[in-house]
Write a protein that holds these residues in place. Structure first.
Motif, mmCIF file in Angstrom:
data_model
loop_
_atom_site.group_PDB
_atom_site.id
_atom_site.type_symbol
_atom_site.label_atom_id
_atom_site.label_comp_id
_atom_site.label_asym_id
_atom_site.label_seq_id
_atom_site.Cartn_x
_atom_site.Cartn_y
_atom_site.Cartn_z
ATOM 1 N N UNK A 39 31.702 50.533 97.937
ATOM 2 C CA UNK A 39 32.797 51.480 98.188
ATOM 3 C C UNK A 39 32.422 52.904 97.797
ATOM 4 N N UNK A 40 31.253 53.077 97.144
ATOM 5 C CA UNK A 40 30.831 54.401 96.711
ATOM 6 C C UNK A 40 31.601 54.920 95.516
ATOM 7 N N UNK A 45 32.200 51.412 89.302
ATOM 8 C CA UNK A 45 30.945 50.678 89.112
ATOM 9 C C UNK A 45 30.540 50.697 87.642
ATOM 10 N N UNK A 46 30.563 51.852 87.028
ATOM 11 C CA UNK A 46 30.144 51.987 85.635
ATOM 12 C C UNK A 46 31.009 51.134 84.716
ATOM 13 N N UNK A 47 32.301 51.081 85.000
ATOM 14 C CA UNK A 47 33.222 50.312 84.167
ATOM 15 C C UNK A 47 32.875 48.822 84.158
ATOM 16 N N UNK A 48 32.499 48.303 85.315
ATOM 17 C CA UNK A 48 32.159 46.874 85.404
ATOM 18 C C UNK A 48 30.722 46.609 84.956
ATOM 19 N N UNK A 49 29.807 47.527 85.273
ATOM 20 C CA UNK A 49 28.398 47.300 84.954
ATOM 21 C C UNK A 49 28.143 47.254 83.457
ATOM 22 N N UNK A 50 28.909 48.001 82.687
ATOM 23 C CA UNK A 50 28.648 48.043 81.242
ATOM 24 C C UNK A 50 28.976 46.718 80.561
ATOM 25 N N UNK A 51 29.666 45.818 81.265
ATOM 26 C CA UNK A 51 29.969 44.491 80.724
ATOM 27 C C UNK A 51 28.809 43.514 80.930
ATOM 28 N N UNK A 52 27.743 43.961 81.567
ATOM 29 C CA UNK A 52 26.684 43.051 82.004
ATOM 30 C C UNK A 52 25.357 43.372 81.341
ATOM 31 N N UNK A 64 21.813 49.957 92.110
ATOM 32 C CA UNK A 64 23.122 50.404 92.582
ATOM 33 C C UNK A 64 23.541 51.697 91.865
ATOM 34 N N UNK A 65 23.244 51.776 90.568
ATOM 35 C CA UNK A 65 23.619 52.967 89.785
ATOM 36 C C UNK A 65 22.908 54.220 90.323
#
Length: 647
Positions: A39-40, A45-52, A64-65
Motif C-alpha cells: 500500500x506504500x 509498515x514500521x509499526x508492524x515490522x518492529x514486532x518481528x 520492503x523498508x
C-alpha cells in the motif's frame, strides 16, 4: 496459475539463530507489514515490522523498508543493503529497482557500478545502460539500441528517452516510425502505435480520424478507400486497416487484397499484407492459408509468421513447405525442439533418412513432448531410468539450512506465493543435479509440490522421477479413474499440469482444486452425477474435486472420443477442441502443434508427455507417446446439440 493462501500444511522453517515466535502473532505482523508495503504506507509498515525482531524473513523486511523510500534513498544506504544481503534474491531485486532510479537521475557513475553486478534481463535497464554509454560518447550504443525500437509493446520510460535521442540523432527515420507502427498494430498495441506516430512532423502524420477508423472499423475504411493515396500517410493507414481486418476476417481481407487494394498500393505493401493474411488464416486453420502465404513472395516473415506457415503446411502434409519455412527462421527459432523435430520429419518425408536422423538425435533423450517423439523416430521408446538419485538425509538437511530455500518456503506458507517462488528460483539457479534433487525433496516434504516438480525437472544427468512425477492421493485417483473408465496415467498427467497436486490451488479465472474446476463446471457435473448437497466451498475437498473432475473428463472423452481432444477441451472448452479438427484425419502430434491458443497447445503437449511417465510409474509399462496421440478423427456428422454442449 495464480495461487492464493495455502493453509493445508504447516511447515515452519527457521534460521538456527532465529528466536521462537508465537506463530499466529508473528504471522499476522509479517502479513500486515507486507500489506503496508504494497500500500506504500511506511508508517504502518514500521509499526508492524518492529514486532518481528530476528524473523526468518528479516531480509525481506529490510527490502520492503528500503524499497518504500527508494526514490529518495542515498547511494550509501542502498549499497549497505546490497552488501549485507549479497547473492540473495532481494538484493538482485532491489538492485534492479535502484538502477532505474539512478537512470532517471542520470547518475551514470553509480549506475555503471551497480549494473556490473546485475544479472537479470530488463529492457528499461538495458536502455539506461545505452544512455549511460552515450553520456561517455560511446556512439556504438546508438547502433545497438536501434533493435529496441521494434519491441512490440509500449516502451518504458528509459527507452522512451533513448528513442527520442535516436530520433534527434537521425538513427530513426520516417520509415522506422512506420515500421514500428505496423508491428504495434500487428500486436494490437494501438495506443503505443499512436504514440510512435508522434515523432512524425505534422505534414507527415496521418489523419487522426482515419487512423481511429483503421483501428476500430477497418472494413468501413477499406470499403471507402481515400480518393488520394499519393501521400504515404494515407497509404499506411490503409495498410493498418488491412492488418486489423485480416486479424478479424482473413478471407474477407484476402478478397479486399485481390481488388481494389492491389491496384492502389505499392507491390511491396501488397506482398507484406499477403504475409499477414496468410498468418491470420493459418491461425484459424483456413484451407487457403498456404496459398495466401505464397503470394507474399520473398517478403521477410518474422518467426511467428513462419511458425504458423509450418503449422499450416503440417495440416496439408506439405513437407517441402515445412522445411522451407523452417529454413527461413532465425537461428534461435530453428533450435527450438518443435522445429528441430518437424524439420527432421520433413527430411524423412522427402527421403533424406540420414539427415532426418541427425535432427532427431539433437533432441532425443529429452523428456518433453518432442524429445519423446524424436526417440520413437529413432526406434526407441522412453522409459524410466534404471536408477534414480535419492538424496541422503544429510543432503536434505543441507538444503533445509539454505537461507534462500528457507525464506521461499516460509513466504509460500504465509500465502505470499509469488515472492516465495521468485526467491526459490533465484536460489536454485546454480544448483547441480544433486542439490536440485535435495531441494525438490525438501519442497515435497513441505507439500509444496509445484516447487518439487519444477526443481526435479531441471536436472540433466542425475534424475528422480518420483519427484518429477509425484503420485499424490494415489488411491483417490485410482478409484475414480476406475469408476469412470479413464486411464489413471492420463488423469495424473493432466493434474500435474493443472495444479501440480496443490489441493487448494486457485487460478485467476476462478478454477479451483487439484483438477482446477470452474464453479459452473463443478455445479454442472455435480447435478449430472447426482452428487447431493454439493456446495461450492466443497470443490477443494480432494475426493469431491477428483470425483467431479474425472466425471467431467469422462463426459468430454465420451463426447469427443479421443484423449488429445479431451485434453484440449479440458483447457479451452469442447467446442474449440472440435473446431480445431480438420476435414480429414490428423496425426495426433500435428493436431497438438496446430492448436491456435499457445497456452492450450503447450498444455496438451505436456499432459500427453506426462502420461507417458505416469504410465511407467502406475502401470509399470512403457507406452509410446505416438500410441497415446494416435489419429484425430475428421470433422463430421453427429455434433452435439446446443442442449448437449458441455460447459
Amino acid at each position: 496459475m495464480i495461487f492464493k493462501h495455502f493453509r493445508y500444511f504447516s511447515v515452519v522453517l527457521a534460521l538456527a539463530a532465529a528466536p521462537a515466535h508465537a506463530a499466529n502473532g508473528a504471522d499476522d505482523s509479517l502479513l500486515a507489514a507486507f500489506d503496508a508495503y504494497r500500500a506504500g504506507d511506511a508508517l504502518k509498515f514500521s509499526r508492524h515490522a518492529k514486532k518481528l525482531d530476528r524473523h526468518v524473513l528479516e531480509p525481506w523486511l529490510e527490502y520492503w523498508r528500503v524499497a518504500l523510500r527508494l526514490e529518495d534513498a542515498q547511494s550509501a544506504e542502498v549499497r549497505a543493503f546490497l552488501a549485507a544481503h549479497a547473492d540473495t534474491y532481494v538484493a538482485e531485486r532491489l538492485r534492479g529497482e535502484w538502477l532505474k532510479v539512478l537512470g532517471k537521475r542520470a547518475e551514470w557513475r553509480e549506475f555503471d557500478r551497480e549494473l556490473a553486478s546485475y544479472a537479470s534481463e530488463d529492457l528499461e535497464i538495458r536502455c539506461y545502460g545505452w544512455l549511460s554509454r552515450l553520456a561517455r560518447d560511446d556512439e556504438a550504443a546508438l547502433t545497438e539500441a536501434q533493435a529496441m525500437w521494434l519491441e512490440p509493446r509500449d516502451l518504458p520510460a528509459g527507452c522512451d528517452q533513448l528513442a527520442t535521442l535516436l530520433w534527434e540523432r537521425e538513427r530513426i527515420s520516417t520509415n522506422d516510425v512506420w515500421q514500428r507502427v505496423r508491428v504495434l498494430f500487428e500486436n494490437g498495441q494501438i495506443t503505443a502505435a499512436k504514440e510512435a506516430l508522434g515523432y512524425l512532423a505534422k505534414e507527415q502524420a496521418p489523419d487522426e480520424r482515419a487512423l481511429a477508423e483503421a483501428a476500430r472499423h477497418p472494413k468501413r475504411l477499406l470499403d471507402r478507400l481515400p480518393k488520394n493515396m499519393e501521400k504515404r500517410a494515407a497509404r499506411e493507414v490503409v495498410v493498418l486497416a488491412a492488418i486489423r481486418y485480416a486479424r478479424n476476417d482473413p478471407e474477407a481481407a484476402a478478397a479486399a487484397l485481390e481488388a481494389p487494394l492491389a491496384a492502389r498500393l505499392p507491390e511491396a505493401d501488397v506482398r507484406y499484407l499477403w504475409g499477414r493474411v496468410g498468418f491470420e488464416a493459418a491461425r484459424v486453420h483456413h484451407e487457403n492459408a498456404l496459398k495466401w502465404y505464397a503470394r507474399a513472395g520473398d517478403t521477410r516473415l518474422d518467426d511467428e509468421q513462419l511458425a504458423w506457415k509450418v503449422r499450416a503446411a503440417l495440416r496439408r502434409s506439405s513437407w517441402a513447405a515445412v522445411a522451407d519455412a523452417i529454413d527461413r527462421m532465425s537461428p534461435e527459432a530453428v533450435r527450438e525442439p518443435a522445429w528441430t523435430y518437424w524439420y527432421g520429419r520433413a527430411l524423412a518425408a522427402q527421403g533424406e533418412e540420414t539427415g532426418s536422423r541427425a535432427y532427431f538425435l539433437r533432441i532425443a533423450g529429452q523428456t518433453d513432448f518432442y524429445g519423446l517423439l524424436a526417440n520413437e523416430e529413432l526406434g526407441y521408446v522412453a522409459a524410466l531410468p534404471e536408477t534414480m538419485h535419492v538424496p541422503s538425509e544429510e543432503d536434505i538437511e543441507k538444503a533445509k539450512r539454505n537461507p534462500g530455500l528457507t525464506r521461499a518456503l516460509e513466504l509460500i506458507r504465509l500465502g505470499i506465493r509469488m515472492e516465495g517462488v521468485r526467491e526459490w528460483l533465484y536460489t536454485i539457479r546454480h544448483f547441480d543435479d544433486a542439490r536440485l534433487i535435495a531441494a525438490a525433496e525438501l519442497a515435497r516434504r513441505a507439500e509444496v509440490y509445484d516447487r518439487a516438480i519444477h526443481t526435479a525437472d531441471k536436472t540433466r544427468r542425475l534424475h528422480n522421477f518420483s519427484l518429477r512425477y509425484p503420485v499424490r492421493f494415489h488411491e483417490v485417483f485410482r478409484d475414480y479413474a476406475r469408476t469412470h473408465g479413464l486411464d489413471e496415467a492420463w488423469v495424473l498427467g493432466l493434474v500435474r499440469q493443472e495444479s501440480r497436486f496443490i489441493t487448494d490451488a486457485r487460478s485467476s479465472a476462478g478454477a479451483a482444486g487439484l483438477m482446477q474446476l470452474m464453479p459452473r463446471t463443478a455445479k454442472y457435473v455435480a447435478s449430472k452425477i447426482g452428487l447431493r448437497n454439493y456446495r461450492p466451498k466443497d470443490v477443494i475437498h480432494v475426493p469431491t474435486n477428483v470425483g467431479l473432475g474425472t466425471g467431467y473428463l469422462k463426459m468430454v472423452l465420451d463426447q469427443l472420443g479421443h484423449p488429445v481432444l479431451a485434453s484440449a477441451a479440458y483447457n479451452a472448452g469442447p467446442s474449440r477442441a472440435r473446431r480445431w479438427r480438420d476435414a480429414t484425419p490428423l496425426e495426433g502430434a500435428i493436431y497438438a502443434e496446430t492448436i491456435p491458443f499457445g497456452e492450450t497447445r503447450d498444455y496438451v503437449k505436456k499432459v500427453m508427455a506426462n502420461a507417458v511417465f505416469y504410465s511407467a510409474l502406475v502401470h509399470e509399462k512403457v507406452t509410446p507417446i505416438k500410441t497415446l496421440l494416435g489419429t484425430i478423427p475428421a470433422r463430421g456428422a453427429g455434433e452435439p446439440t446446443e442442449e448437449e454442449e458441455l460447459p
